[in-house]
Design a protein around this motif. Sequence first.
Motif, PDB file in Angstrom:
ATOM      1  N   VAL A  62      -9.032 -15.135 -14.169  1.00  0.00           N
ATOM      2  CA  VAL A  62      -8.481 -14.469 -12.993  1.00  0.00           C
ATOM      3  C   VAL A  62      -8.704 -12.968 -13.141  1.00  0.00           C
ATOM      4  O   VAL A  62      -8.483 -12.409 -14.218  1.00  0.00           O
ATOM      5  N   ASP A  63      -9.152 -12.304 -12.072  1.00  0.00           N
ATOM      6  CA  ASP A  63      -9.250 -10.845 -12.065  1.00  0.00           C
ATOM      7  C   ASP A  63      -7.843 -10.287 -11.875  1.00  0.00           C
ATOM      8  O   ASP A  63      -7.163 -10.628 -10.906  1.00  0.00           O
ATOM      9  N   VAL A  64      -7.398  -9.451 -12.791  1.00  0.00           N
ATOM     10  CA  VAL A  64      -6.019  -8.958 -12.782  1.00  0.00           C
ATOM     11  C   VAL A  64      -5.999  -7.486 -12.380  1.00  0.00           C
ATOM     12  O   VAL A  64      -6.759  -6.673 -12.913  1.00  0.00           O
ATOM     13  N   TYR A  65      -5.117  -7.164 -11.437  1.00  0.00           N
ATOM     14  CA  TYR A  65      -4.960  -5.804 -10.949  1.00  0.00           C
ATOM     15  C   TYR A  65      -3.498  -5.401 -11.059  1.00  0.00           C
ATOM     16  O   TYR A  65      -2.672  -5.799 -10.244  1.00  0.00           O
ATOM     17  N   PRO A  66      -3.147  -4.598 -12.087  1.00  0.00           N
ATOM     18  CA  PRO A  66      -1.777  -4.101 -12.168  1.00  0.00           C
ATOM     19  C   PRO A  66      -1.530  -3.109 -11.028  1.00  0.00           C
ATOM     20  O   PRO A  66      -2.340  -2.206 -10.796  1.00  0.00           O
ATOM     21  N   LEU A  67      -0.473  -3.317 -10.309  1.00  0.00           N
ATOM     22  CA  LEU A  67      -0.119  -2.454  -9.185  1.00  0.00           C
ATOM     23  C   LEU A  67       0.678  -1.271  -9.709  1.00  0.00           C
ATOM     24  O   LEU A  67       1.662  -1.459 -10.425  1.00  0.00           O
ATOM     25  N   PRO A  68       0.256  -0.045  -9.376  1.00  0.00           N
ATOM     26  CA  PRO A  68       0.992   1.109  -9.898  1.00  0.00           C
ATOM     27  C   PRO A  68       2.443   1.107  -9.438  1.00  0.00           C
ATOM     28  O   PRO A  68       2.748   0.644  -8.344  1.00  0.00           O
ATOM     29  N   ASP A  69       3.307   1.613 -10.302  1.00  0.00           N
ATOM     30  CA  ASP A  69       4.711   1.758  -9.941  1.00  0.00           C
ATOM     31  C   ASP A  69       4.805   2.729  -8.778  1.00  0.00           C
ATOM     32  O   ASP A  69       4.063   3.709  -8.710  1.00  0.00           O
ATOM     33  N   ARG A  70       5.689   2.470  -7.885  1.00  0.00           N
ATOM     34  CA  ARG A  70       5.767   3.296  -6.692  1.00  0.00           C
ATOM     35  C   ARG A  70       6.417   4.645  -6.971  1.00  0.00           C
ATOM     36  O   ARG A  70       6.178   5.610  -6.255  1.00  0.00           O
ATOM     37  N   GLY A  71       7.219   4.720  -7.992  1.00  0.00           N
ATOM     38  CA  GLY A  71       7.847   5.990  -8.331  1.00  0.00           C
ATOM     39  C   GLY A  71       8.806   6.442  -7.241  1.00  0.00           C
ATOM     40  O   GLY A  71       9.295   5.648  -6.457  1.00  0.00           O
ATOM     41  N   ARG A  72       8.997   7.726  -7.183  1.00  0.00           N
ATOM     42  CA  ARG A  72       9.923   8.285  -6.192  1.00  0.00           C
ATOM     43  C   ARG A  72       9.131   9.004  -5.111  1.00  0.00           C
ATOM     44  O   ARG A  72       8.101   9.596  -5.369  1.00  0.00           O
ATOM     45  N   GLY A  73       9.643   8.953  -3.929  1.00  0.00           N
ATOM     46  CA  GLY A  73       9.065   9.706  -2.834  1.00  0.00           C
ATOM     47  C   GLY A  73       7.960   8.963  -2.111  1.00  0.00           C
ATOM     48  O   GLY A  73       7.453   7.940  -2.558  1.00  0.00           O
ATOM     49  N   PRO A  74       7.564   9.522  -0.979  1.00  0.00           N
ATOM     50  CA  PRO A  74       6.569   8.860  -0.116  1.00  0.00           C
ATOM     51  C   PRO A  74       5.170   8.800  -0.729  1.00  0.00           C
ATOM     52  O   PRO A  74       4.410   7.887  -0.436  1.00  0.00           O
ATOM     53  N   MET A  75       4.808   9.733  -1.583  1.00  0.00           N
ATOM     54  CA  MET A  75       3.459   9.710  -2.157  1.00  0.00           C
ATOM     55  C   MET A  75       3.285   8.526  -3.105  1.00  0.00           C
ATOM     56  O   MET A  75       2.212   7.936  -3.170  1.00  0.00           O
ATOM     57  N   GLY A  76       4.334   8.173  -3.831  1.00  0.00           N
ATOM     58  CA  GLY A  76       4.263   7.015  -4.700  1.00  0.00           C
ATOM     59  C   GLY A  76       4.081   5.734  -3.904  1.00  0.00           C
ATOM     60  O   GLY A  76       3.289   4.863  -4.267  1.00  0.00           O
ATOM     61  N   ALA A  77       4.792   5.627  -2.798  1.00  0.00           N
ATOM     62  CA  ALA A  77       4.659   4.452  -1.932  1.00  0.00           C
ATOM     63  C   ALA A  77       3.261   4.404  -1.327  1.00  0.00           C
ATOM     64  O   ALA A  77       2.653   3.330  -1.234  1.00  0.00           O
ATOM     65  N   LEU A  78       2.727   5.546  -0.941  1.00  0.00           N
ATOM     66  CA  LEU A  78       1.380   5.603  -0.380  1.00  0.00           C
ATOM     67  C   LEU A  78       0.346   5.201  -1.424  1.00  0.00           C
ATOM     68  O   LEU A  78      -0.581   4.427  -1.135  1.00  0.00           O
ATOM     69  N   ARG A  79       0.489   5.695  -2.647  1.00  0.00           N
ATOM     70  CA  ARG A  79      -0.439   5.347  -3.724  1.00  0.00           C
ATOM     71  C   ARG A  79      -0.426   3.838  -3.993  1.00  0.00           C
ATOM     72  O   ARG A  79      -1.468   3.210  -4.156  1.00  0.00           O
ATOM     73  N   ARG A  80       0.749   3.253  -3.977  1.00  0.00           N
ATOM     74  CA  ARG A  80       0.889   1.810  -4.191  1.00  0.00           C
ATOM     75  C   ARG A  80       0.235   1.030  -3.040  1.00  0.00           C
ATOM     76  O   ARG A  80      -0.468   0.054  -3.266  1.00  0.00           O
ATOM     77  N   PHE A  81       0.470   1.480  -1.823  1.00  0.00           N
ATOM     78  CA  PHE A  81      -0.137   0.823  -0.653  1.00  0.00           C
ATOM     79  C   PHE A  81      -1.661   0.909  -0.716  1.00  0.00           C
ATOM     80  O   PHE A  81      -2.362  -0.066  -0.444  1.00  0.00           O
ATOM     81  N   GLN A  82      -2.190   2.064  -1.088  1.00  0.00           N
ATOM     82  CA  GLN A  82      -3.640   2.230  -1.206  1.00  0.00           C
ATOM     83  C   GLN A  82      -4.222   1.287  -2.259  1.00  0.00           C
ATOM     84  O   GLN A  82      -5.300   0.721  -2.063  1.00  0.00           O
ATOM     85  N   ALA A  83      -3.522   1.113  -3.364  1.00  0.00           N
ATOM     86  CA  ALA A  83      -3.990   0.190  -4.406  1.00  0.00           C
ATOM     87  C   ALA A  83      -4.025  -1.238  -3.877  1.00  0.00           C
ATOM     88  O   ALA A  83      -4.970  -1.991  -4.164  1.00  0.00           O
ATOM     89  N   LEU A  84      -3.027  -1.612  -3.103  1.00  0.00           N
ATOM     90  CA  LEU A  84      -3.017  -2.947  -2.502  1.00  0.00           C
ATOM     91  C   LEU A  84      -4.205  -3.131  -1.558  1.00  0.00           C
ATOM     92  O   LEU A  84      -4.913  -4.131  -1.620  1.00  0.00           O
ATOM     93  N   VAL A  85      -4.420  -2.164  -0.685  1.00  0.00           N
ATOM     94  CA  VAL A  85      -5.519  -2.241   0.279  1.00  0.00           C
ATOM     95  C   VAL A  85      -6.862  -2.324  -0.440  1.00  0.00           C
ATOM     96  O   VAL A  85      -7.711  -3.153  -0.097  1.00  0.00           O
ATOM     97  N   GLN A  86      -7.072  -1.512  -1.460  1.00  0.00           N
ATOM     98  CA  GLN A  86      -8.339  -1.548  -2.201  1.00  0.00           C
ATOM     99  C   GLN A  86      -8.575  -2.904  -2.851  1.00  0.00           C
ATOM    100  O   GLN A  86      -9.681  -3.405  -2.850  1.00  0.00           O
ATOM    101  N   THR A  87      -7.524  -3.479  -3.402  1.00  0.00           N
ATOM    102  CA  THR A  87      -7.664  -4.793  -4.027  1.00  0.00           C
ATOM    103  C   THR A  87      -8.003  -5.856  -2.993  1.00  0.00           C
ATOM    104  O   THR A  87      -8.923  -6.654  -3.190  1.00  0.00           O
ATOM    105  N   PHE A  88      -7.293  -5.862  -1.880  1.00  0.00           N
ATOM    106  CA  PHE A  88      -7.565  -6.860  -0.843  1.00  0.00           C
ATOM    107  C   PHE A  88      -8.978  -6.713  -0.269  1.00  0.00           C
ATOM    108  O   PHE A  88      -9.624  -7.703   0.052  1.00  0.00           O
ATOM    109  N   ARG A  89      -9.461  -5.510  -0.172  1.00  0.00           N
ATOM    110  CA  ARG A  89     -10.819  -5.291   0.365  1.00  0.00           C
ATOM    111  C   ARG A  89     -11.895  -5.871  -0.550  1.00  0.00           C
ATOM    112  O   ARG A  89     -12.970  -6.233  -0.099  1.00  0.00           O
ATOM    113  N   ARG A  90     -11.617  -5.951  -1.829  1.00  0.00           N
ATOM    114  CA  ARG A  90     -12.587  -6.552  -2.762  1.00  0.00           C
ATOM    115  C   ARG A  90     -12.731  -8.049  -2.507  1.00  0.00           C
ATOM    116  O   ARG A  90     -13.703  -8.652  -2.937  1.00  0.00           O
ATOM    117  N   TYR A  91     -11.755  -8.634  -1.872  1.00  0.00           N
ATOM    118  CA  TYR A  91     -11.735 -10.070  -1.683  1.00  0.00           C
ATOM    119  C   TYR A  91     -11.775 -10.419  -0.221  1.00  0.00           C
ATOM    120  O   TYR A  91     -11.912 -11.479   0.209  1.00  0.00           O
TER     121      TYR A  91
END
Length: 91
Positions: A62-91
């Motif tokens: 299985v290809d494993v993608y650790p999702l970054p911790d969202r941390g505090r604030g809106p930038m952490g949530a945005l970074r996490r969302f971007q990681a999700l989108v990038q992973t889904f686009r690979r598939y």
Amino acid sequence: MKSSAPARPVVLFTNSMIMGGMEEHVLQLGRGFVERGLPVAAICSPYEEIRPLREQLAASGVDVYPLPDRGRGPMGALRRFQALVQTFRRY
């Protein structure tokens, strides 16, 4: 009747920070899909407590993608969302 269409990929997701029954189920699903010839990815926590899951999934093919911790604030949530989108686009 077998289809000649390419196998659709499967992306599994768990957001847990500790190992438990759901993580064991994700592992079983990942192994089963790989055995059936499907491309499989898993998105999971980067926490140390989940490392056994990441390692076992990877060892199963299985290809494993650790999702970054969202941390505090809106930038952490945005970074996490971007990681999700990038992973889904690979598939």
